[in-house]
Write an enzyme that holds these catalytic residues in place. Structure first.
Site, PDB file in Angstrom:
ATOM      1  CE  LYS A 110     -13.529  -3.756   0.782  1.00 41.76           C
ATOM      2  NZ  LYS A 110     -12.923  -3.381   2.034  1.00 41.76           N
ATOM      3  CE  LYS A 115      -6.341  -8.821  -2.121  1.00 38.46           C
ATOM      4  NZ  LYS A 115      -6.288  -8.177  -0.817  1.00 38.46           N
ATOM      5  CE  LYS A 130      -4.220  -1.747   2.160  1.00 36.66           C
ATOM      6  NZ  LYS A 130      -5.096  -1.664   3.332  1.00 36.66           N
TER       7      LYS A 130
HETATM    8  P1  TYM Z   1     -10.689  -5.772   4.012  1.00 33.65           P
HETATM    9  O1  TYM Z   1     -11.696  -4.690   4.199  1.00 33.65           O
HETATM   10  O2  TYM Z   1      -9.604  -5.552   3.011  1.00 33.65           O
HETATM   11  O3  TYM Z   1     -11.384  -7.119   3.597  1.00 33.65           O
HETATM   12  C1  TYM Z   1     -12.434  -7.683   4.365  1.00 33.65           C
HETATM   13  C2  TYM Z   1     -12.330  -9.192   4.350  1.00 33.65           C
HETATM   14  O4  TYM Z   1     -12.397  -9.702   3.001  1.00 33.65           O
HETATM   15  C3  TYM Z   1     -11.317 -10.608   2.776  1.00 33.65           C
HETATM   16  N1  TYM Z   1     -10.923 -10.515   1.351  1.00 33.65           N
HETATM   17  C4  TYM Z   1     -10.897 -11.555   0.509  1.00 33.65           C
HETATM   18  N2  TYM Z   1     -11.161 -12.870   0.692  1.00 33.65           N
HETATM   19  C5  TYM Z   1     -11.042 -13.689  -0.389  1.00 33.65           C
HETATM   20  N3  TYM Z   1     -10.657 -13.242  -1.630  1.00 33.65           N
HETATM   21  C6  TYM Z   1     -10.384 -11.942  -1.845  1.00 33.65           C
HETATM   22  N4  TYM Z   1     -10.025 -11.512  -3.051  1.00 33.65           N
HETATM   23  C7  TYM Z   1     -10.494 -11.031  -0.741  1.00 33.65           C
HETATM   24  N5  TYM Z   1     -10.291  -9.690  -0.603  1.00 33.65           N
HETATM   25  C8  TYM Z   1     -10.558  -9.400   0.680  1.00 33.65           C
HETATM   26  C9  TYM Z   1     -10.205 -10.111   3.676  1.00 33.65           C
HETATM   27  O5  TYM Z   1      -9.251 -11.111   3.937  1.00 33.65           O
HETATM   28  C10 TYM Z   1     -10.994  -9.707   4.918  1.00 33.65           C
HETATM   29  O6  TYM Z   1     -11.238 -10.838   5.727  1.00 33.65           O
HETATM   30  N6  TYM Z   1      -7.518  -5.430   7.780  1.00 33.65           N
HETATM   31  C11 TYM Z   1      -8.824  -5.927   7.426  1.00 33.65           C
HETATM   32  C12 TYM Z   1      -9.934  -5.350   8.295  1.00 33.65           C
HETATM   33  C13 TYM Z   1      -9.776  -5.518   9.767  1.00 33.65           C
HETATM   34  C14 TYM Z   1      -9.919  -6.731  10.484  1.00 33.65           C
HETATM   35  C15 TYM Z   1      -9.733  -6.387  11.846  1.00 33.65           C
HETATM   36  C16 TYM Z   1     -10.155  -8.042  10.103  1.00 33.65           C
HETATM   37  C17 TYM Z   1      -9.531  -4.548  10.676  1.00 33.65           C
HETATM   38  N7  TYM Z   1      -9.505  -5.045  11.923  1.00 33.65           N
HETATM   39  C18 TYM Z   1      -9.792  -7.361  12.855  1.00 33.65           C
HETATM   40  C19 TYM Z   1     -10.207  -9.014  11.127  1.00 33.65           C
HETATM   41  C20 TYM Z   1     -10.031  -8.664  12.461  1.00 33.65           C
HETATM   42  C21 TYM Z   1      -9.100  -5.547   5.998  1.00 33.65           C
HETATM   43  O7  TYM Z   1      -8.547  -4.647   5.456  1.00 33.65           O
HETATM   44  O8  TYM Z   1     -10.068  -6.212   5.417  1.00 33.65           O
END
Ligand code: TYM
Length: 365
Positions: free
Chosen positions: A227, A224, A140
């Protein structure tokens, strides 16, 4: 859901002794915590890798906390009005997908100030080198002209999210595994440094799905689904896309020239593998069942259509329920306020325990 302090490693205690890890902890129901950032359009990868499984976890007997992590979003500049809109919209997506506020605690991270406060305390036990090694930070930050301190600190805030709730399980996609491992390291370090009265934190496990942990972009099955790239035409399937859009996205999906409809780890066949994985994750069918479903398919055209149909059948009710939730913003805010109150009842005693163990004077109830 009734949130009481049963089974907590810490409960609200008199000021003289805010810490009492108890034997009962071993028998308490499991807890799960997870979250998603309210940035960009939520996509099929988020749904398969995270939200769909959160919904299933509600039947597993665990106590669940699902958070909209708005404080994480501002580690990269966001338009304020847009962020507010997306935060409410993501709450409606959680609800429409099946998160039940009577069975899970659903809340906005910034509504529970303990997250930011615990992050500060954990910052002070986290070596800088651990953060500089994080893959997501490297990726990032390479894309930013100016890198905020918050972006580097992002995984410590994530650790605070998880540790404040004594979560045993963190259901996430594969890309978050490293952050959960860092959380474990931070928790172990805190437990060791301030272990005078016993461990403070439960050491959480990442729970990564066996199918669909990493859904790939339809335009490029080597990267992957994300978003940040979801505005690129043909990359992602939006969770709220209408059936025609979903069908168009799948029709454009990159495949190969072999014509074989089989699971494969050959990188040249990654496109077809990704389509079959999406189908398998959505329908819950086994590898063999999926391959037999496509045994009589006539080429990739048929494959794409059938995967699109399965995704449309899954997402249409989600989109319809989403529209209903968005029509009543007052009710949405009421549910979020209730969730925040439930979350605070768990997070605040934990924060107080952390503070006491680190040497702060903790007063009041
Ligand atoms: P974020 O917002 O990027 O994504 C949310 C969840 O979606 C999963 N994900 C995917 N799974 C499968 N294939 C994909 N292409 C894909 N893209 C995203 C991510 O693995 C995630 O589970 N850092 C985290 C948010 C967060 C969090 C936490 C998660 C903040 N605090 C505490 C767990 C526990 C994030 O950016 O997710």
């Amino acid at each position: 859901m009734e949130i009481d302090n049963e089974g907590l490693a810490s409960v609200a205690q008199p000021a003289s002794d805010p810490i009492a890890a108890t034997e009962a902890d071993l028998n308490r129901p499991k807890r799960a915590f997870s979250g998603m950032q309210p940035t960009g359009e939520p996509h099929l990868g988020n749904y398969i890798g995270a939200v769909k499984r959160w919904v299933q976890m509600q039947d597993s007997g665990s106590i669940n906390f699902f958070c909209i992590v708005d404080l994480h979003s501002v580690t990269i500049h966001q338009d304020p009005d847009e962020l507010r809109k997306r935060t409410r919209s993501l709450a409606a997506v959680y609800l429409a997908s099946g998160i039940d506020p009577d069975r899970s605690t659903l809340f906005i991270q910034s509504h529970v100030s303990a997250h930011a406060e615990a992050c500060w305390l954990l910052n002070c036990v986290t070596p800088l080198g651990w953060l500089q090694k994080m893959t997501q930070f490297k990726d990032k930050s390479a894309k930013q002209e100016s890198v905020s301190t918050g972006l580097l600190d992002y995984p410590v805030l994530q650790a605070a999210d998880i540790l404040l709730y004594d979560a045993d399980q963190v259901p996430v996609g594969e890309d978050q595994k490293q952050h959960v491992e860092l959380t474990r390291n931070i928790a172990e370090r805190f437990n060791r440094l301030y272990g005078q009265d016993g461990p403070t934190f439960v050491i959480p496990e990442p729970v990564i799905p066996t199918v669909g942990a990493r859904i790939m972009g339809l335009d490029d099955p080597t990267s992957k689904m994300s978003k940040s790239a979801s505005s690129v035409r043909g990359h992602a399937v939006g969770l709220l896309d209408d059936p025609a859009e979903i069908e168009r996205s799948f029709k454009r999906a990159v495949t190969d020239s072999s014509g074989e409809i089989r699971f494969s780890d050959n990188p040249e066949r990654a496109g077809v593998n990704n389509l079959l994985t999406i189908y398998r994750a959505i329908t819950g069918r086994t590898t063999e069942q999926v391959e037999s479903d496509f045994a009589s398919a006539r080429g990739y055209g048929d494959l794409k259509l059938k995967v699109a149909e399965a995704v449309i059948a899954e997402l249409t009710p989600v989109r319809e329920r989403y529209q209903q939730f968005m029509q009543d913003p007052a009710e949405l805010d009421r549910l979020l306020a209730r969730g925040a109150e439930q979350a605070r009842a768990v997070a605040m005693p934990k924060l107080r325990q952390m503070m006491h163990r680190m040497g702060m004077v903790v007063v009041g109830g």
